[in-house]
Design a protein around this motif. Sequence first.
Motif, PDB file in Angstrom:
ATOM      1  N   ARG A  52      25.717  -5.429  -7.772  1.00  0.00           N
ATOM      2  CA  ARG A  52      24.896  -5.589  -8.963  1.00  0.00           C
ATOM      3  C   ARG A  52      25.316  -6.798  -9.798  1.00  0.00           C
ATOM      4  NH1 ARG A  52      20.805  -2.444  -7.661  1.00  0.00           N
ATOM      5  NH2 ARG A  52      20.089  -2.686  -9.810  1.00  0.00           N
ATOM      6  N   LYS A  53      24.306  -7.469 -10.341  1.00  0.00           N
ATOM      7  CA  LYS A  53      24.549  -8.559 -11.287  1.00  0.00           C
ATOM      8  C   LYS A  53      24.257  -8.107 -12.715  1.00  0.00           C
ATOM      9  CE  LYS A  53      23.608 -12.204  -7.926  1.00  0.00           C
ATOM     10  NZ  LYS A  53      22.764 -13.373  -7.562  1.00  0.00           N
ATOM     11  N   GLY A  54      23.746  -6.910 -12.837  1.00  0.00           N
ATOM     12  CA  GLY A  54      23.439  -6.314 -14.129  1.00  0.00           C
ATOM     13  C   GLY A  54      22.996  -4.886 -13.917  1.00  0.00           C
ATOM     14  N   ILE A  55      22.898  -4.124 -15.007  1.00  0.00           N
ATOM     15  CA  ILE A  55      22.480  -2.723 -14.931  1.00  0.00           C
ATOM     16  C   ILE A  55      21.227  -2.555 -15.764  1.00  0.00           C
ATOM     17  CG2 ILE A  55      23.115  -0.328 -15.380  1.00  0.00           C
ATOM     18  CD1 ILE A  55      26.025  -1.154 -15.084  1.00  0.00           C
ATOM     19  N   GLY A  56      20.129  -2.212 -15.117  1.00  0.00           N
ATOM     20  CA  GLY A  56      18.864  -2.043 -15.821  1.00  0.00           C
ATOM     21  C   GLY A  56      18.671  -0.623 -16.322  1.00  0.00           C
ATOM     22  N   TYR A  57      17.678  -0.423 -17.150  1.00  0.00           N
ATOM     23  CA  TYR A  57      17.436   0.907 -17.702  1.00  0.00           C
ATOM     24  C   TYR A  57      17.051   1.908 -16.614  1.00  0.00           C
ATOM     25  CZ  TYR A  57      12.396  -0.063 -17.504  1.00  0.00           C
ATOM     26  OH  TYR A  57      11.122  -0.367 -17.073  1.00  0.00           O
ATOM     27  N   ALA A  58      16.347   1.447 -15.567  1.00  0.00           N
ATOM     28  CA  ALA A  58      15.973   2.370 -14.494  1.00  0.00           C
ATOM     29  C   ALA A  58      17.210   2.852 -13.739  1.00  0.00           C
ATOM     30  CB  ALA A  58      14.992   1.696 -13.540  1.00  0.00           C
ATOM     31  N   ASP A  59      18.189   1.962 -13.551  1.00  0.00           N
ATOM     32  CA  ASP A  59      19.461   2.369 -12.951  1.00  0.00           C
ATOM     33  C   ASP A  59      20.117   3.446 -13.814  1.00  0.00           C
ATOM     34  OD1 ASP A  59      18.691  -0.064 -11.857  1.00  0.00           O
ATOM     35  OD2 ASP A  59      20.646  -1.007 -12.017  1.00  0.00           O
ATOM     36  N   THR A  60      20.109   3.196 -15.121  1.00  0.00           N
ATOM     37  CA  THR A  60      20.782   4.085 -16.067  1.00  0.00           C
ATOM     38  C   THR A  60      20.230   5.497 -16.019  1.00  0.00           C
ATOM     39  OG1 THR A  60      21.366   2.284 -17.579  1.00  0.00           O
ATOM     40  CG2 THR A  60      21.226   4.492 -18.521  1.00  0.00           C
ATOM     41  N   PHE A  61      18.902   5.642 -16.112  1.00  0.00           N
ATOM     42  CA  PHE A  61      18.413   7.012 -16.203  1.00  0.00           C
ATOM     43  C   PHE A  61      18.379   7.709 -14.851  1.00  0.00           C
ATOM     44  CE2 PHE A  61      14.228   4.696 -16.512  1.00  0.00           C
ATOM     45  CZ  PHE A  61      13.593   5.220 -15.392  1.00  0.00           C
ATOM     46  N   ASN A  62      18.430   6.946 -13.746  1.00  0.00           N
ATOM     47  CA  ASN A  62      18.589   7.596 -12.450  1.00  0.00           C
ATOM     48  C   ASN A  62      20.024   8.102 -12.290  1.00  0.00           C
ATOM     49  OD1 ASN A  62      17.692   8.507  -9.973  1.00  0.00           O
ATOM     50  ND2 ASN A  62      18.099   6.595  -8.931  1.00  0.00           N
ATOM     51  N   TRP A  63      20.969   7.313 -12.714  1.00  0.00           N
ATOM     52  CA  TRP A  63      22.383   7.678 -12.684  1.00  0.00           C
ATOM     53  C   TRP A  63      22.636   8.924 -13.531  1.00  0.00           C
ATOM     54  CZ3 TRP A  63      26.064   2.898 -12.836  1.00  0.00           C
ATOM     55  CH2 TRP A  63      27.353   3.249 -12.427  1.00  0.00           C
ATOM     56  N   SER A  64      22.124   8.909 -14.753  1.00  0.00           N
ATOM     57  CA  SER A  64      22.340  10.064 -15.637  1.00  0.00           C
ATOM     58  C   SER A  64      21.596  11.291 -15.127  1.00  0.00           C
ATOM     59  CB  SER A  64      21.924   9.738 -17.074  1.00  0.00           C
ATOM     60  OG  SER A  64      20.559   9.397 -17.157  1.00  0.00           O
ATOM     61  N   GLY A  65      20.424  11.087 -14.497  1.00  0.00           N
ATOM     62  CA  GLY A  65      19.704  12.214 -13.907  1.00  0.00           C
ATOM     63  C   GLY A  65      20.510  12.858 -12.797  1.00  0.00           C
ATOM     64  N   ALA A  66      21.144  12.025 -11.963  1.00  0.00           N
ATOM     65  CA  ALA A  66      21.992  12.549 -10.897  1.00  0.00           C
ATOM     66  C   ALA A  66      23.186  13.306 -11.473  1.00  0.00           C
ATOM     67  CB  ALA A  66      22.468  11.403 -10.004  1.00  0.00           C
ATOM     68  N   LEU A  67      23.749  12.786 -12.562  1.00  0.00           N
ATOM     69  CA  LEU A  67      24.875  13.458 -13.226  1.00  0.00           C
ATOM     70  C   LEU A  67      24.470  14.822 -13.783  1.00  0.00           C
ATOM     71  CD1 LEU A  67      26.791  10.748 -15.274  1.00  0.00           C
ATOM     72  CD2 LEU A  67      27.820  12.441 -13.750  1.00  0.00           C
ATOM     73  N   LYS A  68      23.308  14.851 -14.437  1.00  0.00           N
ATOM     74  CA  LYS A  68      22.840  16.120 -15.000  1.00  0.00           C
ATOM     75  C   LYS A  68      22.609  17.140 -13.899  1.00  0.00           C
ATOM     76  CE  LYS A  68      20.615  14.071 -19.075  1.00  0.00           C
ATOM     77  NZ  LYS A  68      19.336  13.783 -19.758  1.00  0.00           N
ATOM     78  N   TYR A  69      22.042  16.678 -12.790  1.00  0.00           N
ATOM     79  CA  TYR A  69      21.838  17.599 -11.677  1.00  0.00           C
ATOM     80  C   TYR A  69      23.187  18.091 -11.144  1.00  0.00           C
ATOM     81  CZ  TYR A  69      21.339  19.534  -7.130  1.00  0.00           C
ATOM     82  OH  TYR A  69      21.476  20.384  -6.072  1.00  0.00           O
ATOM     83  N   ALA A  70      24.129  17.172 -10.936  1.00  0.00           N
ATOM     84  CA  ALA A  70      25.439  17.554 -10.408  1.00  0.00           C
ATOM     85  C   ALA A  70      26.117  18.579 -11.307  1.00  0.00           C
ATOM     86  CB  ALA A  70      26.321  16.317 -10.252  1.00  0.00           C
ATOM     87  N   ALA A  71      25.994  18.392 -12.623  1.00  0.00           N
ATOM     88  CA  ALA A  71      26.630  19.305 -13.577  1.00  0.00           C
ATOM     89  C   ALA A  71      26.007  20.692 -13.516  1.00  0.00           C
ATOM     90  CB  ALA A  71      26.535  18.734 -14.989  1.00  0.00           C
ATOM     91  N   ILE A  72      24.680  20.763 -13.517  1.00  0.00           N
ATOM     92  CA  ILE A  72      24.038  22.073 -13.535  1.00  0.00           C
ATOM     93  C   ILE A  72      24.167  22.780 -12.188  1.00  0.00           C
ATOM     94  CG2 ILE A  72      21.664  21.438 -12.850  1.00  0.00           C
ATOM     95  CD1 ILE A  72      20.769  23.286 -15.231  1.00  0.00           C
ATOM     96  N   ALA A  73      24.279  21.996 -11.109  1.00  0.00           N
ATOM     97  CA  ALA A  73      24.472  22.566  -9.782  1.00  0.00           C
ATOM     98  C   ALA A  73      25.936  22.896  -9.512  1.00  0.00           C
ATOM     99  CB  ALA A  73      23.950  21.599  -8.720  1.00  0.00           C
ATOM    100  N   LYS A  74      26.806  22.529 -10.469  1.00  0.00           N
ATOM    101  CA  LYS A  74      28.252  22.747 -10.338  1.00  0.00           C
ATOM    102  C   LYS A  74      28.806  22.076  -9.076  1.00  0.00           C
ATOM    103  CE  LYS A  74      28.544  26.995 -13.064  1.00  0.00           C
ATOM    104  NZ  LYS A  74      27.222  26.868 -13.676  1.00  0.00           N
TER     105      LYS A  74
END
Length: 365
Positions: A52-74
């Motif tokens: 990556r040469k930068g982090i876009g907003y689409a990267d950000t909310f996909n990353w956080s979406g994956a995190l939220k899923y990982a957390a709720i799925a334990k």
Amino acid sequence: MYKRILFLLCILPFQLLMAQSKLTDFPQGYTPEEVGNRLAYRFMEKYRISDRKGIGYADTFNWSGALKYAAIAKDERLVKLLQNKFDSLFTTKKNILPKKTHVDWNMFGSLCLELYKITKDKRYLDLGISYADTQWELPGNAKAKEKEWDAKGYSWQTRLWIDDMYMITIVQTQAYKVTGDRKYIDRAAKEMVLYLDELQRPNGLFYHAPDVPFYWGRGNGWMAAGMAELLQCLPEDSKYRPRILKGYRKMMKSLKKYQTSDGLWNQLIDQPDCWAETSGSAMFTFAFITGVKQGWLKAKEYGPAARKAWMALVPYINEKNDVREVCVGTNKKNSKQYYYDRPRHTGDYHGQAPYLWCTVALLEK
């Protein structure tokens, strides 16, 4: 009279349960656990910080979406993988952190704050709060219009594009969640009311901007998802809550009307000859699911609509776990044909992320 009241007290919870059941008991291949696992691990596999040469907003909310899923799925392994992917941003890849100078970049703070919520590592808190705070700190080189917004108590990054009502809302809401400081949620709520007053039309939908009178799907999706996120955290005694809830319900009613027989929504929502677009459809589905579960929407009316949408969305995920028919990143333009002609990508993070939001909303109790 007493018997009738007793009857209603017995039957109403049963009816609600029946309606809520529309959002459970999905067939194999359609469960939120399966879909969430597919898309979260797809992000892990596909997204490489080293490239990556930068982090876009689409990267950000996909990353956080994956995190939220990982957390709720334990799924602790997935949480750790996603955390490790981030940590080079404190060291060798620090240079690609988004600058704190634009609404689309400041929302990166929401990812940092999601990591803090899960890990309690103060590094993520400090970084995330810096993005939330600078969204309201007027820079020295501010333009005249930015100074005007700041003087009125709004973010200097205000521009009255509907996209902003996810970008601003998500980072300020996350800051409120982790600090408990009311100023963050009040900022987001005041901003949301401004956008509702300026952009929501009598039919409940939103123009892309005041000078762009088209009901673009994903743009409206940002509003729908932003309101759903905000209302979940906004205190009941907030003076802004009645206005936002009214705007949200008005929008949901219109979206239910425009849901196609196939279960999705079109790239231009009110144009029946336009193509079905998945990212906006997934955002609307998230807003429906959240509204039903929170009790803002009638479960017996919106539960089936949310289920229909989810069942229509899942087949758009291909064998590589990439979502098809996603409108590319889109600036505003006062041209109807422009929206019809936008390229459609497969695996674009604009589409991957809202699917993950839906899986989390379906799994939440």
